[in-house]
Design an enzyme around this catalytic site. Structure first.
Site, PDB file in Angstrom:
ATOM      1  N   GLU A   1      33.748  52.983  -3.771  1.00  0.00           N
ATOM      2  CA  GLU A   1      35.183  52.915  -3.654  1.00  0.00           C
ATOM      3  C   GLU A   1      35.698  54.287  -3.270  1.00  0.00           C
ATOM      4  O   GLU A   1      35.115  55.291  -3.593  1.00  0.00           O
ATOM      5  CB  GLU A   1      35.852  52.450  -4.955  1.00  0.00           C
ATOM      6  CG  GLU A   1      35.522  53.291  -6.172  1.00  0.00           C
ATOM      7  CD  GLU A   1      34.324  52.767  -6.917  1.00  0.00           C
ATOM      8  OE1 GLU A   1      33.813  51.710  -6.552  1.00  0.00           O
ATOM      9  OE2 GLU A   1      33.875  53.423  -7.858  1.00  0.00           O
TER      10      GLU A   1
ATOM     11  N   LEU B   1      33.686  58.893  -5.801  1.00  0.00           N
ATOM     12  CA  LEU B   1      33.919  58.859  -4.366  1.00  0.00           C
ATOM     13  C   LEU B   1      32.671  58.300  -3.702  1.00  0.00           C
ATOM     14  O   LEU B   1      31.551  58.526  -4.176  1.00  0.00           O
ATOM     15  CB  LEU B   1      34.191  60.262  -3.800  1.00  0.00           C
ATOM     16  CG  LEU B   1      35.483  60.972  -4.204  1.00  0.00           C
ATOM     17  CD1 LEU B   1      35.504  62.375  -3.610  1.00  0.00           C
ATOM     18  CD2 LEU B   1      36.698  60.189  -3.743  1.00  0.00           C
ATOM     19  N   ASP B   2      32.844  57.596  -2.601  1.00  0.00           N
ATOM     20  CA  ASP B   2      31.696  57.160  -1.833  1.00  0.00           C
ATOM     21  C   ASP B   2      30.866  58.361  -1.423  1.00  0.00           C
ATOM     22  O   ASP B   2      31.397  59.464  -1.235  1.00  0.00           O
ATOM     23  CB  ASP B   2      32.138  56.426  -0.559  1.00  0.00           C
ATOM     24  CG  ASP B   2      32.754  55.068  -0.856  1.00  0.00           C
ATOM     25  OD1 ASP B   2      32.556  54.556  -1.963  1.00  0.00           O
ATOM     26  OD2 ASP B   2      33.429  54.535   0.036  1.00  0.00           O
ATOM     27  N   ARG B   3      29.585  58.139  -1.237  1.00  0.00           N
ATOM     28  CA  ARG B   3      28.700  59.248  -0.860  1.00  0.00           C
ATOM     29  C   ARG B   3      29.148  59.917   0.437  1.00  0.00           C
ATOM     30  O   ARG B   3      29.125  61.149   0.549  1.00  0.00           O
ATOM     31  CB  ARG B   3      27.257  58.730  -0.694  1.00  0.00           C
ATOM     32  CG  ARG B   3      26.257  59.798  -0.335  1.00  0.00           C
ATOM     33  CD  ARG B   3      24.870  59.226  -0.202  1.00  0.00           C
ATOM     34  NE  ARG B   3      24.805  58.219   0.835  1.00  0.00           N
ATOM     35  CZ  ARG B   3      24.670  58.493   2.138  1.00  0.00           C
ATOM     36  NH1 ARG B   3      24.599  59.751   2.549  1.00  0.00           N
ATOM     37  NH2 ARG B   3      24.604  57.528   3.025  1.00  0.00           N
TER      38      ARG B   3
END
Length: 524
Positions: free
Chosen positions: A66, A269-271
């Site tokens: 997300e 946080l997304d990678r």
């Protein structure tokens, strides 16, 4: 034609069922694919001189997906990837409390002595060390033990049959060798390959672990006091151990290089997303900030680069978002989805693209990315939501080409298996899939026993040191030459810029792709 599944099982560290949502379509320029099947188009010219392949990853245990991280995905760690990291909290709901009701309370362990996660001990931090090479942060391979308790469906089955079917990290003969060598044990004891699994058996498998490189950009500390740490996360680095990432994660890097241990994750946080990331240094602070996020008392601002000229003015998208598959972490706009709201405003242009300011007012999985896809202006280098697998319109207006959700999932997995793949890119020519050399005899590889450790506050090696490397004569990955990921594989044009809560506000510097001269951030 070459069967994708067969090659993948021979090469990956993980099972066939796993799909890395972060890297679906990451290398789509590398391979021609047929979405309707699980086959690859290969060059008939013959195999290359030496086995090389691009770094690739699996999905199980992948970083929660997300943008703003106020919602965590439920993660099953059934696979052989991260058995120690089993304390991922349940998916948090972000529903707005009904008027007059009491705010929801975040369930956190108030006993600080018990909040230290398994696998985050000093011994684990010191398993290996980093080195920098080609603009990447890399990890020297190291031995690691995956553990799991027996599943009910495994009871009374032979251990070799279970591992061969459930854990496809290696071919059956590899597991047979591990059993004979005592690396694959039951209740810490060596067993025969025909041993039948019993209830509550503890299975442990020692593997030679190779991690995936990430960017060498430092994790900059934006603010820190006794209660909180705020950092600017570079793209490509996961927040916590997952899948093929362990030491190459934010929490491990902060612990090993800044002596910041046992941090409480407040949001994710997304990678591939860069930007603001908050950690609590105490459970009380983590609880306080999580409460604000859950109750939508935190204003979040993002910056992204999208395809095309985004419309003038403030554009509001309130389309509900549904998780199509928790297994592979893919969402889309759907009437059956949960309420969502994001506002967008174009603040500049770069060539044929627009720089857009985003405000997610809710915290759904992939909310910004899915709403931009729906509006027809996907993030220009989004490896997932800017892809033809969502139909000719790439999901614009919710149009996914008339296929069912089930078919969409199958297509996503099929394309992932082909595109996120090993291969060498020939200049101005087709991609050729490379099958690694047959497993060599043990005598052909001399194992290196040196253990490369890095204790807290030590600097990573400025370059590769062969004396610190380790090898295992039975490790398939030791025999594969991986091609380093390129910059396009490491960055998505989405950045968490500002977070503002009750009596606090933090912001980061902007990434290079968002700093063109014709962009006026003062207007915001």
């Amino acid at each position: 034609m070459l069967n994708t599944t067969c090659v993948r099982n021979a090469q990956t560290q993980h099972g066939d069922a796993g799909v890395d949502v972060e890297n679906i379509f990451l290398h789509r320029s590398m391979l021609a694919t047929n979405i309707g099947s699980s086959t690859l188009l290969t060059d008939a010219a013959g195999p290359p001189a030496s086995p090389q392949c691009v770094w690739f990853h699996d999905f199980k245990g992948t970083e929660p997906t997300e943008e703003d991280g106020s919602q965590e995905s439920v993660q099953s760690l059934e696979g052989p990837d991260e058995k120690e990291e089993i304390t991922i909290s349940e998916k948090r709901k972000t529903e707005t409390p009904e008027e007059g009701s009491k705010p929801k309370k975040v369930k956190l362990d108030g006993n600080d002595s018990k909040t230290k996660r398994p696998g985050f001990s000093d011994e684990r931090y010191d398993e290996t060390s980093y080195y920098f090479e080609n603009g990447l942060r890399k990890v020297y391979p190291y031995n690691f033990t995956f553990t799991t308790y027996a599943k009910g469906r495994w009871v009374d089955e032979k251990i070799l049959e279970v591992f061969s079917r459930e854990f496809r990290a290696a071919p059956p003969e590899e597991y047979e060798r591990s059993l004979e060598a005592g690396k694959l044990t039951v209740n810490n004891e060596k067993v025969a390959k025909d041993y039948k699994i019993k209830h509550n058996d503890l299975l442990a498998n020692v593997v030679h672990r190779h991690e995936v490189p990430v960017t060498s950009q430092p994790i900059k500390i934006v603010y820190m006091d006794k209660d909180i740490v705020v950092v600017n996360k570079p793209a490509s680095i996961p927040v916590h151990p997952c899948g093929r990432y362990r030491h190459n994660t934010v929490v491990f890097i902060l612990a090993k290089e800044h002596n910041l241990k046992n941090l409480r994750t407040i949001h994710r946080l997304d990678r591939l997303t860069s930007g603001l990331l908050l950690f609590g240094r105490t459970s009380e602070k983590a609880r306080q900030l999580e409460q604000q996020i859950r109750n939508r008392e935190v204003q979040k601002e993002y910056v992204c680069r999208v395809e095309g000229r985004f419309p003038d003015g403030v554009i509001e998208c309130c389309e509900p978002i549904e998780v199509v598959s928790y297994k592979i972490g893919v969402c889309r706009v759907s009437p059956k989805g949960k309420d969502c709201k994001t506002t967008f405003q174009r603040i500049g242009e770069v060539g044929d693209c627009s720089i857009v300011h985003c405000k997610p007012l809710t915290g759904r999985m992939h909310q910004i990315r899915v709403h931009l896809q729906y509006l027809g202006y996907p993030i220009s280098n989004d490896p997932l939501y800017n892809h033809e697998v969502f139909g000719p319109l790439k999901g614009r207006g919710g149009d996914i080409g008339g296929i069912s959700d089930e078919q969409l999932i199958n297509n996503l997995i099929s394309v992932h298996n082909a595109e996120n793949w090993l291969g060498t890119q020939e200049e101005n020519g087709p991609v050729r899939v490379v099958i690694p050399k047959e497993v060599q005899k043990s005598s052909e590889i001399e194992p290196t026993n040196t253990v490369s450790t890095q204790t807290c506050l030590e600097e990573p090696d400025s370059s590769y040191d062969p004396k610190k490397d380790t090898s295992d004569p039975h490790c398939c990955e030791c025999k594969i030459n991986y091609r380093d990921p390129e910059e396009k594989d490491l960055v998505m044009y989405l950045h968490a810029w500002k977070y503002r809560g009750i009596n606090w506000e933090y912001k980061t510097e902007l990434p290079d792709w968002a700093c063109e001269t014709n962009i006026n951030y003062n207007q915001l």
